[in-house]
Design an enzyme around this catalytic site. Structure first.
Site, PDB file in Angstrom:
ATOM      1  N   TYR A 107      49.622  -3.228  58.154  1.00 34.05           N
ATOM      2  CA  TYR A 107      50.926  -3.513  58.758  1.00 34.05           C
ATOM      3  C   TYR A 107      51.230  -5.001  58.616  1.00 34.05           C
ATOM      4  CZ  TYR A 107      54.779  -2.362  61.937  1.00 34.05           C
ATOM      5  OH  TYR A 107      56.026  -2.126  62.475  1.00 34.05           O
ATOM      6  N   ASN A 190      61.274   3.630  69.341  1.00 34.72           N
ATOM      7  CA  ASN A 190      62.035   4.719  68.725  1.00 34.72           C
ATOM      8  C   ASN A 190      63.502   4.785  69.167  1.00 34.72           C
ATOM      9  OD1 ASN A 190      59.801   5.466  67.243  1.00 34.72           O
ATOM     10  ND2 ASN A 190      59.132   7.015  68.698  1.00 34.72           N
ATOM     11  N   ASN A 216      62.896  15.225  63.298  1.00 34.57           N
ATOM     12  CA  ASN A 216      62.211  15.624  64.530  1.00 34.57           C
ATOM     13  C   ASN A 216      61.203  14.570  64.985  1.00 34.57           C
ATOM     14  OD1 ASN A 216      60.699  16.424  62.183  1.00 34.57           O
ATOM     15  ND2 ASN A 216      59.305  17.533  63.531  1.00 34.57           N
ATOM     16  N   SER A 217      61.228  13.396  64.363  1.00 32.74           N
ATOM     17  CA  SER A 217      60.406  12.270  64.826  1.00 32.74           C
ATOM     18  C   SER A 217      61.039  11.672  66.071  1.00 32.74           C
ATOM     19  CB  SER A 217      60.320  11.209  63.729  1.00 32.74           C
ATOM     20  OG  SER A 217      61.606  10.630  63.513  1.00 32.74           O
ATOM     21  N   GLY A 316      61.180   3.403  57.423  1.00 30.92           N
ATOM     22  CA  GLY A 316      59.818   3.898  57.295  1.00 30.92           C
ATOM     23  C   GLY A 316      59.561   4.332  55.870  1.00 30.92           C
ATOM     24  N   MET A 318      56.973   7.106  54.952  1.00 29.11           N
ATOM     25  CA  MET A 318      55.888   8.054  55.199  1.00 29.11           C
ATOM     26  C   MET A 318      55.271   8.600  53.916  1.00 29.11           C
ATOM     27  SD  MET A 318      57.648  10.095  58.382  1.00 29.11           S
ATOM     28  CE  MET A 318      56.486  11.450  58.265  1.00 29.11           C
TER      29      MET A 318
END
Length: 411
Positions: A107, A190, A216-217, A316, A318
């Site tokens: 990160y 979030n 759906n995160s 993001g 992913m």
């Protein structure tokens, strides 16, 4: 000689130091033999000693690597606060993927490695979000006091621990009325990400559309709900699930406010653009914002649905695959590709962050905003390292039942 010994004994009995020592032993005995320490006053529970020292435990790591290999549970003491320092007890702290990435060293930012906690070698404490209760405050503190709830003002505070001591300006006070600790602990990443992406990158008016993957995160669920409140319509892309599980997810997303729900295979199909045109009234309703947390081909599939002049915000990656932007998207459609990192935004605009947090918490308090599903991980004074590591490892798995969150009990 006898007279001298008697005189010394009398002097010792009247000594303030001896009196304090005897008092501390009495309190320690009461704490040890009490069947229910939670019923004691806050400053007499196990986490505060007779001298005002907090007994703390923290997950720490001395170097980057796999969490299972390098995370240790460290015990230490915290002295009474003075000046502008405050001693905090952690009530709840979520386990975010970014926290794991910090431990792994992948990160962009990481908490500092120090020996402030008395570790054998310089170590860091993971975790960026939490809800804390103020146990005690130094005499110079003005904005917070005992019993208040606070959250980190900036990232990198290190929240996976039972207690900590920081300067007053490292945290921001929240109104705890009508809220649960886990709601406060999960507000600053979030929901704030979703809020700012819908507000800051392109003008949206009631009736406009946006499209997002990872719907759906935590961010996706927040975007759906906020968009619905603001009169926006949404196309929500989720990973394909078979049978009843997939049907339940579609229903859940629609109940949150999603206008259309599709899976990640559908969006890659050749005729998907025509379906989007149909949903948007033949393209007469504006679709000029895409929210991307996956990247790769899946991310570019979102961009293809945007109208000319639209914007895709990537927050993001992913899939860990790059976005391959065709020249035609830039030349003929004039699409904008931008990124958003809520940590950097919050550090640059702390006042705006505080306003956004307050607004989201107000929505939660009024039951207009639903929590993300959570899996509570109990953390008490007796909790073992292995139990905590199991929860940390679970954050790396797909199709989780909910966001993992440390819920602190009798610490």
């Amino acid at each position: 000689m006898v007279d001298l010994l008697c005189k010394m004994s009398s002097t010792l009995r009247s000594s303030p130091c001896l009196s304090l020592l005897l008092k501390s032993r009495t309190i320690a005995h009461q704490l040890k033999t009490s069947p229910n320490t939670a019923s004691l006053p806050l400053d007499r529970r196990r986490h505060i000693s007779a001298y005002g020292y907090a007994q703390a435990k923290a997950l720490v790591y001395p170097k980057h690597g796999s969490p299972a290999d390098i995370l240790n549970l460290h015990t230490h003491s915290i002295s009474p606060p003075h000046s502008n320092l405050i001693t905090l007890r952690t009530l709840a702290a979520p386990l975010n993927p970014a926290d794991i990435n910090q431990v792994q060293g992948t990160y962009p930012t990481a908490p500092p490695f120090t020996q402030e906690l008395g570790t054998a070698q310089p170590s860091a404490v993971p975790g960026n979000e939490a809800c804390f209760e103020v146990l005690s405050a130094g005499s110079a503190c003005k904005s917070v006091g005992k019993g208040d709830w606070v959250i980190p003002r900036r990232t990198g505070l290190g929240t996976w621990r039972t207690h900590l001591q920081v300067a007053e300006d490292k945290v921001m006070k929240v109104n705890k009325d009508g809220l649960k600790a886990e709601q406060v602990a999960t507000v600053s990443v979030n929901p704030v990400t979703a809020y700012r992406m819908l507000k800051d990158f392109t003008p949206l008016k009631e009736g406009d559309w946006f499209i997002q993957n990872g719907a759906n995160s935590g961010v996706g669920r927040a975007a759906v709900q906020l968009g619905k409140m603001w009169g926006l319509k949404s196309i929500c892309v989720v990973r394909k699930r078979e049978g009843a599980e997939g049907e339940a997810l579609y229903k859940e997303m629609q109940e949150l406010g999603a206008t259309v729900v599709v899976n990640d295979e559908e969006i890659m199909e050749k005729g998907f653009g025509e379906r989007v045109k149909e949903w948007t009234n033949g393209g007469r309703e504006s679709l000029n914002l895409a929210l991307n947390c996956v990247g790769g081909d899946a991310g570019m599939a979102l961009a293809k649905t945007l109208e000319a002049g639209g914007t895709m915000v990537t927050y993001g990656a992913m899939s860990k695959s790059p976005l391959r932007v065709g020249a035609g998207m830039l030349i003929f459609k004039d699409l904008r590709f931008v990124g958003f990192w809520v940590s950097k935004w919050g550090d640059r605009f702390p006042d705006e962050k505080e306003k956004t947090v307050d607004e989201v918490l107000s929505l939660i308090r009024d039951a207009r905003f639903k929590d993300v599903p959570m899996v509570e991980v109990p953390w008490s004074y007796e909790t073992k390292r292995e139990e905590l590591l199991d929860a940390v490892q679970g954050t790396l798995k797909g199709f989780r039942k909910g966001k993992g969150i440390f819920k602190f009990g009798d610490t």
